[in-house]
Design a protein around this motif. Structure first.
Motif, PDB file in Angstrom:
ATOM      1  N   CYS A 103       0.836  -1.200   0.000  1.00  0.00           N
ATOM      2  CA  CYS A 103       0.000   0.000   0.000  1.00  0.00           C
ATOM      3  C   CYS A 103       0.872   1.252   0.000  1.00  0.00           C
ATOM      4  N   CYS A 137      -5.018  -0.136  -0.954  1.00  0.00           N
ATOM      5  CA  CYS A 137      -5.471   0.410   0.338  1.00  0.00           C
ATOM      6  C   CYS A 137      -6.487  -0.521   0.986  1.00  0.00           C
ATOM      7  N   CYS A 150      -6.163   3.805   5.572  1.00  0.00           N
ATOM      8  CA  CYS A 150      -6.255   3.093   4.287  1.00  0.00           C
ATOM      9  C   CYS A 150      -7.668   3.127   3.720  1.00  0.00           C
TER      10      CYS A 150
END
Length: 121
Positions: A24, A106, A86
């Motif tokens: 991520c 994410c 996220c």
């Protein structure tokens, strides 16, 4: 008493969460670097969210990778923070041009955080 299987699950989920955080962070940094620094407000939002998400994911990965970090409250707090950031990032990147891959990274990170938090109990 904790069974050996529970210990393995804990370690696997911790590693999977750290790996998802790394992926991520990479995706967010890359996307943030593509945003125009002096561009419209939406570009600035993408840039800020990308940098913030990358920083939080990186910090979470460091906490998860630190074998000496056994303070469960600290670990839980960092992972919960990562999951929230996220999910916010995924929402922002969903609407961005070429943001689908970042939004997926994410969400995968948020899911890995949730899985690890479930392991903590």
């Amino acid at each position: 008493m904790t069974s050996q299987q529970e210990v393995y699950r804990f370690l696997e989920d911790r590693f999977a969460c750290a790996l998802a955080c790394t992926e991520c962070a990479r995706a967010c940094v890359l996307r943030a670097s593509l945003a125009e620094t002096e561009g419209p407000d939406d570009q600035e939002l993408l840039r800020r969210k990308g940098i913030m998400c990358a920083e939080v994911c990186d910090a979470t990965c460091r906490v998860l990778s630190d074998q000496g970090a056994q303070d469960e409250a600290r670990i839980r707090g960092e992972v919960e923070r990562c999951r929230a950031v996220c999910l916010e990032g995924a929402h922002v990147f969903d609407t961005a041009p070429r943001g689908e891959e970042v939004a997926r990274a994410c969400r995968a990170c948020a899911r890995a955080c949730s899985d690890f938090l479930a392991t903590l109990g």
